[in-house]
Design a protein around this motif. Structure first.
Motif, PDB file in Angstrom:
ATOM      1  N   GLY A 108       0.799  -1.222   0.000  1.00 26.37           N
ATOM      2  CA  GLY A 108       0.000   0.000   0.000  1.00 26.37           C
ATOM      3  C   GLY A 108       0.831   1.270   0.000  1.00 26.37           C
ATOM      4  O   GLY A 108       0.458   2.274  -0.596  1.00 26.37           O
ATOM      5  N   GLY A 109       1.973   1.217   0.680  1.00 27.07           N
ATOM      6  CA  GLY A 109       2.830   2.394   0.765  1.00 27.07           C
ATOM      7  C   GLY A 109       2.175   3.538   1.510  1.00 27.07           C
ATOM      8  O   GLY A 109       1.245   3.345   2.305  1.00 27.07           O
ATOM      9  N   GLU A 110       2.650   4.737   1.222  1.00 24.35           N
ATOM     10  CA  GLU A 110       2.248   5.917   1.987  1.00 24.35           C
ATOM     11  C   GLU A 110       0.738   6.143   2.008  1.00 24.35           C
ATOM     12  O   GLU A 110       0.170   6.521   3.012  1.00 24.35           O
ATOM     13  N   MET A 111       0.081   5.909   0.885  1.00 26.21           N
ATOM     14  CA  MET A 111      -1.323   6.345   0.795  1.00 26.21           C
ATOM     15  C   MET A 111      -2.340   5.266   1.131  1.00 26.21           C
ATOM     16  O   MET A 111      -3.531   5.539   1.144  1.00 26.21           O
ATOM     17  N   HIS A 112      -1.868   4.041   1.351  1.00 29.35           N
ATOM     18  CA  HIS A 112      -2.855   2.965   1.507  1.00 29.35           C
ATOM     19  C   HIS A 112      -2.569   2.053   2.688  1.00 29.35           C
ATOM     20  O   HIS A 112      -2.770   0.846   2.589  1.00 29.35           O
ATOM     21  N   ALA A 113      -2.125   2.621   3.783  1.00 32.18           N
ATOM     22  CA  ALA A 113      -1.939   1.802   4.986  1.00 32.18           C
ATOM     23  C   ALA A 113      -3.288   1.682   5.690  1.00 32.18           C
ATOM     24  O   ALA A 113      -4.060   2.638   5.725  1.00 32.18           O
ATOM     25  N   ALA A 114      -3.548   0.505   6.244  1.00 29.64           N
ATOM     26  CA  ALA A 114      -4.812   0.298   6.952  1.00 29.64           C
ATOM     27  C   ALA A 114      -4.579  -0.672   8.098  1.00 29.64           C
ATOM     28  O   ALA A 114      -3.640  -1.466   8.065  1.00 29.64           O
ATOM     29  N   ASP A 115      -5.411  -0.599   9.109  1.00 27.20           N
ATOM     30  CA  ASP A 115      -5.296  -1.476  10.281  1.00 27.20           C
ATOM     31  C   ASP A 115      -6.699  -1.601  10.883  1.00 27.20           C
ATOM     32  O   ASP A 115      -7.039  -0.921  11.857  1.00 27.20           O
TER      33      ASP A 115
END
Ligand SMILES: Cc1ncc(C[n+]2csc(CCOP(=O)(O)OP(=O)(O)O)c2C)c(N)n1
Ligand SMILES: [Mg+2]
Length: 330
Positions: free
Chosen positions: A107-114
């Motif tokens: 995802g990199g910078e723009m697509h991190a999720a948790d």
């Protein structure tokens, strides 16, 4: 600028909370500073959209949330990720595109999720996250859970159709949602005042029949107070609120932006309103820290960020053979 938090309110804030708020903001500040340096040294691919200067927005809003509450972020998301509790090393490794990243480096910078911490992801599409947040809020209604969702977005995103459509639907359906607009005065290189014939985005709430509040986005206590009111309203089933946090992107749009479209005088004015020194002074004055204790905390937080960067650099790249994992259902 809207008024800052008054002295009586400041005197009532528990010291443990003062410590947490400063810790949260300093951690983000260090993360952004050290990542900028690493990016300038070409240590990782992609871009850096820095959150420098906006730390009080993410920390103030997320301090009003429970762990099971949800947030939806933007292309400028690290402050939101950290403030909502994403673990530092997997967050950092994701920035570096490494296999140990929270999204396996995909995802990199723009697509991190948790999702376990209610972080439903960033978004490379300006304004694109706002309708997702309404979906998350609606799912809580359908499930009968008193969970609240926050949509973070910028001043530029507030001119997207998706913003207006979602405000209307969320208001009509009384969704448990906070619209949090971080008005940092610019969308890329375009000043807000040249594209909108109204000084306050919050006033748009009137057209949708919901509260709209202008907040000093560089005053973490003011942000927290406004967010708490909006969260209580949403949790009680009374519907959404639009918060406009007036702030400033102290870096450029991206790391390396020469900022030729704005003046050094304007930058200096906003530096004088920097949320960190301001809250640091307040924390010392309240006795939340002594000078030596605070300096030691700052050294420790800086070291944690350095360690997370070292961890990321030492981590493996994703295995090319796994490129199609998570693309097709097994
Ligand atoms: C739909 C869409 N249009 C244009 C872009 C290019 N773009 C990326 S960031 C950005 C500016 C967004 O401004 P704002 O919403 O104020 O957020 P900020 O960058 O200030 O945090 C633009 C136009 C995009 N990513 N998506
Ligand atoms: Mg902006």
């Amino acid at each position: 600028m809207p008024p800052s938090t008054d002295d009586a309110v400041v005197a009532d804030i528990p010291l443990a909370l003062v410590r947490d708020l400063y810790t949260g903001m300093y951690r983000i500040r260090q993360c952004e500073d050290q990542l900028n340096t690493a990016f300038a040294r070409n240590l990782f691919p992609g871009y850096i959209h820095s959150y420098l200067g906006q730390e009080a927005c993410a920390v103030g809003v997320c301090a009003a949330l429970r762990q099971d509450d949800c947030i939806v972020s933007t292309h400028r998301g690290r402050g939101h990720y950290l403030a909502k509790g994403m673990a530092l090393k997997p967050m950092m490794a994701e920035m570096f595109g490494k296999a140990t990243g929270i999204g396996g480096g995909r995802g990199g910078e723009m697509h991190a999720a948790d999702p376990a911490r209610g972080i439903l992801g960033g978004n490379g599409i300006v304004g694109g996250g706002i309708p997702y947040a309404a979906g998350a809020a609606y799912s809580a209604v359908l499930d009968g859970i008193d969970r609240v969702t926050v949509a973070f977005f910028g001043d530029g995103a507030s001119n997207q159709g998706a913003f207006h459509e979602t405000l209307n639907l969320a208001a009509a359906w009384k969704l448990p949602l906070l619209f949090v607009c971080e008005n940092n005065m610019y969308a890329e290189m375009t000043p807000f005042k040249e594209t909108v014939n109204e000084t306050d985005i919050a006033r748009r709430a009137v057209g949708y029949g919901i509260p709209g509040v202008v907040v000093d986005g560089n005053d973490v206590l003011a942000v927290l107070a406004a967010a708490r009111t909006a969260v209580a309203r949403a949790r009680a089933g009374d519907g959404p609120t639009l918060l406009e946090l007036k702030t400033y992107r102290t870096g450029g749009h991206f790391q390396g932006d020469p900022c030729k479209y704005r003046t050094r005088e304007e930058e200096a004015l906003w530096k004088s309103r920097d949320p960190l020194p301001r809250f640091r002074a307040l924390a010392l004055q309240r006795g939340a820290f002594d000078e030596a204790g605070l300096a030691a905390l700052e050294v420790r937080l800086a070291a944690e960020i350095t360690e997370a960067i070292d961890f990321s650099l030492a981590s493996p790249d994703p295995d090319p053979a796994s490129a199609l994992d998570h693309v097709y259902a097994p």
